[in-house]
Design an enzyme around this catalytic site. Structure first.
Site, PDB file in Angstrom:
ATOM      1  CE  LYS A  74      29.505  37.301  36.424  1.00  0.00           C
ATOM      2  NZ  LYS A  74      30.903  36.958  36.041  1.00  0.00           N
ATOM      3  N   GLY A  75      30.964  41.491  33.550  1.00  0.00           N
ATOM      4  CA  GLY A  75      30.534  41.669  32.172  1.00  0.00           C
ATOM      5  C   GLY A  75      29.046  41.399  31.999  1.00  0.00           C
ATOM      6  CB  SER A 104      35.632  27.889  30.779  1.00  0.00           C
ATOM      7  OG  SER A 104      34.654  27.733  29.765  1.00  0.00           O
ATOM      8  CB  CYS A 111      31.379  38.384  22.979  1.00  0.00           C
ATOM      9  SG  CYS A 111      31.363  39.229  24.559  1.00  0.00           S
ATOM     10  CE  LYS A 153      39.038  43.137  29.778  1.00  0.00           C
ATOM     11  NZ  LYS A 153      38.429  42.698  31.055  1.00  0.00           N
ATOM     12  CB  THR A 202      41.662  35.697  29.442  1.00  0.00           C
ATOM     13  OG1 THR A 202      40.477  35.501  28.662  1.00  0.00           O
ATOM     14  CG2 THR A 202      41.278  36.161  30.837  1.00  0.00           C
ATOM     15  N   GLY A 217      46.629  42.603  32.754  1.00  0.00           N
ATOM     16  CA  GLY A 217      47.309  41.354  32.437  1.00  0.00           C
ATOM     17  C   GLY A 217      48.363  40.959  33.453  1.00  0.00           C
ATOM     18  N   GLY A 218      47.949  40.205  34.470  1.00  0.00           N
ATOM     19  CA  GLY A 218      48.907  39.651  35.426  1.00  0.00           C
ATOM     20  C   GLY A 218      49.471  40.640  36.417  1.00  0.00           C
TER      21      GLY A 218
END
Length: 304
Positions: free
Chosen positions: A49-50, A74, A133, A168, A196, A246-247
């Site tokens: 997790k970030g 979000s 960020c 990233k 994202t 991505g997906g």
């Protein structure tokens, strides 16, 4: 054919991984919950997790919104903070027999530098620097939009970071290939992309945005073709390894990203539908290689 005869191993930035499939940051916590559903040590890697320097409760209001071909989130980087991670999660996370990737974000340069300093002596494999960020000291624009801003962050972090460093990238970069090259020039060992995509949803009955911050991050199959294109462009523009994100939800998706130039892939949103989907991707990729008589992923990497 889990555990088949073909060689799925890859080398990402000097880290040997048993296969190219990694769980993406923000979709698997620190691996504990998913470990109750399947053997996470069969994965090529797991991205935490970030983390941010200090603990965050995350955003209020709606956090997840389903779309026809993906989800918007979000979350707001809810996390225990670097010290909380060290105190409560590191023993578990550090003991995993897979590539252990710690994701770190920040809201100003000092946050990044202090966070890296606290993590420097800990036992994990790769520091994944999240530059998506918002920079609160520079009007809230995220660090990953302008090349020279990203260059400065990577240069300063590289100067103090003792781990392998992967950056990233944000898909919202003004020129993602130019930005990727700047990261390489400043000493990044690898890149991961994409994060994202900025998106929006409207509650027509309340006549207002669904999310309190108006915009949110879109992930899932909807973004795959765009992320694939960006991975292809970046992989052709740099010499350091790329982790495609991505997906990705099937082994065919993973093979596409590898043919586009990715050394490894990260899976995120698809795990919310099928927690052990990563094992299906590993198994399917191995079966494809056997069927096509591919001995190593090097044979097809960047072949397009």
């Amino acid at each position: 054919m889990r555990g088949g005869a073909v060689d799925l191993s890859v080398d990402f930035a000097g880290i040997k991984m048993k296969n190219p499939v990694v769980l993406a940051s923000g979709t698997c916590g620190f691996g504990r919950e998913l470990a109750e559903r399947f053997d996470v040590e069969k994965l090529g890697g797991l991205a935490s997790k970030g983390l941010t320097l200090k603990a965050r409760d995350g955003n209020s209001g709606v956090r997840i919104w389903e779309t026809p071909s993906g989800i918007m989130n979000s979350i707001g980087l809810e996390n225990p903070g670097v010290k909380g991670f060290i105190e409560k999660e590191l023993d578990w996370f550090g003991s995993l027999n897979t590539a252990r990737i710690v994701n770190l974000g920040g809201h100003c340069l000092d946050d990044y530098l202090e966070g890296v300093s606290l993590l420097n002596d800990l036992d994990f494999d790769i520091l994944e620097l999240n530059i998506s960020c918002p920079n609160v000291k520079q009007g809230g624009m995220n660090f990953g939009v302008k090349t020279e801003v990203a260059r400065e962050v990577v240069r300063r972090v590289r100067g103090v970071c003792r781990h392998r460093l992967s950056v990233k990238l944000s898909p919202n970069a003004e020129d993602i290939v130019e930005l990727a090259r700047a990261c390489e020039e400043e000493g990044a060992d690898g890149l991961s992309l994409t994060n994202t995509f900025l998106a929006m949803a409207v509650d027509i009955y309340r006549r207002r945005p669904v999310f309190e911050n108006t915009y949110a991050g879109l992930s899932g199959p909807a973004i795959k073709p765009i992320s694939l294109r960006m991975v292809h462009q970046v992989a052709r523009g740099v010499s350091i390894p790329v982790m495609g994100i991505g997906g990705i939800s099937t082994w065919q998706d993973a093979v596409e990203f590898i043919m586009a130039g990715a050394t490894a892939v990260q899976i995120g949103t698809a795990t919310f539908i099928k927690p052990d989907v990563a094992l299906d991707v590993i198994e399917g990729t191995a079966a494809f290689m056997k069927e096509e008589r591919i001995e190593s992923l090097e044979e097809i990497r960047g072949s397009i």
